[in-house]
Scaffold this motif. Structure first.
Motif, PDB file in Angstrom:
ATOM      1  N   THR A   1      -6.212   2.315   5.183  1.00  0.00           N
ATOM      2  CA  THR A   1      -6.911   3.432   5.516  1.00  0.00           C
ATOM      3  C   THR A   1      -7.163   3.564   7.005  1.00  0.00           C
ATOM      4  OG1 THR A   1      -8.138   3.115   3.448  1.00  0.00           O
ATOM      5  CG2 THR A   1      -9.022   4.546   5.207  1.00  0.00           C
TER       6      THR A   1
ATOM      7  N   HIS B   1      -6.798  -2.468   1.520  1.00  0.00           N
ATOM      8  CA  HIS B   1      -7.070  -1.103   1.266  1.00  0.00           C
ATOM      9  C   HIS B   1      -7.822  -0.535   2.688  1.00  0.00           C
ATOM     10  CE1 HIS B   1      -8.712   2.673   0.006  1.00  0.00           C
ATOM     11  NE2 HIS B   1      -8.289   2.519  -0.994  1.00  0.00           N
TER      12      HIS B   1
ATOM     13  N   LYS C   1      -0.169   8.269   0.639  1.00  0.00           N
ATOM     14  CA  LYS C   1       0.511   9.762   0.479  1.00  0.00           C
ATOM     15  C   LYS C   1      -0.188  10.673   1.563  1.00  0.00           C
ATOM     16  CE  LYS C   1      -0.590  12.655  -3.174  1.00  0.00           C
ATOM     17  NZ  LYS C   1      -0.712  12.980  -4.475  1.00  0.00           N
TER      18      LYS C   1
ATOM     19  N   ALA D   1       1.026  -1.275   0.077  1.00  0.00           N
ATOM     20  CA  ALA D   1      -0.016  -0.023   0.018  1.00  0.00           C
ATOM     21  C   ALA D   1       1.004   1.322  -0.071  1.00  0.00           C
ATOM     22  CB  ALA D   1      -0.939  -0.049   1.226  1.00  0.00           C
ATOM     23  N   GLN D   2       0.482   2.051  -0.972  1.00  0.00           N
ATOM     24  CA  GLN D   2       1.187   3.436  -0.669  1.00  0.00           C
ATOM     25  C   GLN D   2       0.119   4.531  -0.012  1.00  0.00           C
ATOM     26  OE1 GLN D   2       2.670   4.404  -4.899  1.00  0.00           O
ATOM     27  NE2 GLN D   2       4.315   3.096  -4.389  1.00  0.00           N
TER      28      GLN D   2
ATOM     29  N   LYS E   1      -7.512  -7.460  -1.967  1.00  0.00           N
ATOM     30  CA  LYS E   1      -7.354  -5.975  -2.276  1.00  0.00           C
ATOM     31  C   LYS E   1      -8.112  -5.204  -1.386  1.00  0.00           C
ATOM     32  CE  LYS E   1      -6.015  -3.063  -6.155  1.00  0.00           C
ATOM     33  NZ  LYS E   1      -5.502  -2.859  -7.591  1.00  0.00           N
TER      34      LYS E   1
ATOM     35  N   GLU F   1      -4.180   9.654   0.828  1.00  0.00           N
ATOM     36  CA  GLU F   1      -4.509   8.911  -0.327  1.00  0.00           C
ATOM     37  C   GLU F   1      -3.867   7.675  -0.261  1.00  0.00           C
ATOM     38  OE1 GLU F   1      -4.429  12.434  -3.781  1.00  0.00           O
ATOM     39  OE2 GLU F   1      -3.855  10.191  -4.383  1.00  0.00           O
TER      40      GLU F   1
ATOM     41  N   LEU G   1      -1.054  -1.155  -4.677  1.00  0.00           N
ATOM     42  CA  LEU G   1      -0.385  -1.746  -6.049  1.00  0.00           C
ATOM     43  C   LEU G   1      -0.730  -3.236  -6.202  1.00  0.00           C
ATOM     44  CD1 LEU G   1       3.094  -0.243  -5.521  1.00  0.00           C
ATOM     45  CD2 LEU G   1       1.028   0.524  -6.441  1.00  0.00           C
TER      46      LEU G   1
ATOM     47  N   THR H   1      -3.025   4.149  -2.107  1.00  0.00           N
ATOM     48  CA  THR H   1      -3.356   3.184  -3.195  1.00  0.00           C
ATOM     49  C   THR H   1      -2.738   1.778  -3.060  1.00  0.00           C
ATOM     50  OG1 THR H   1      -2.473   5.266  -4.420  1.00  0.00           O
ATOM     51  CG2 THR H   1      -2.471   3.311  -5.637  1.00  0.00           C
TER      52      THR H   1
END
Lengths: 82, 82
Positions: B61, B57, B8, B5-6, B53, B77, B81, B79
């Motif tokens: 979060t 997520h 930002k 997970a990225q 996935k 945010e 991958l 994301t």
């Protein structure tokens, strides 16, 4: 034209990331035990006035090399949003 | 399965970003005068063990809300991958 460059600066893979390790411990303490690893870097949004996307990329790369990253310990990726 | 997970985390648009302003001054001093604005946030890579996935997520979060971001001053945010 105005371009937005996103520069991602991350610690090199082979180096220990103490900040990431501390956050990993914190997440485990909060009960998020399915998290295996955390690495923390910087995300930098730069607004650049340039004639072309290529010029904007070149300016952003120069900024990353000269000021934003320490290439002994970090690598960086530049993305220009169109 | 293992997911990356990225996350930002950036300062809110309406808030002053003193670190970004300092870097903008530094870039101008280095001769990069075509840079108009700089905003600096965090980029966090998280390895998550999850069944899907969607679950990854959700975990990312939760990590961002509970520990990685301060929602008074920052937004984030996530994301995943694939």
């Amino acid at each position: 034209m105005n371009f937005t460059a996103q520069i991602k600066v991350m610690p090199l893979k082979d180096l220990l990331d103490p900040q990431g390790k501390a956050v990993l411990g914190g997440l485990h303490n909060l009960g998020l035990t399915s998290v295996d690893d955390v690495r923390i870097g910087k995300h930098i949004d730069v607004q650049i006035e340039a004639a072309s996307k290529e010029e904007a990329h070149q300016i952003a790369t120069e900024a990353a090399v000269k000021l934003l990253s320490n290439q002994v310990m970090e690598n960086f990726e530049v993305t220009i949003l169109s």
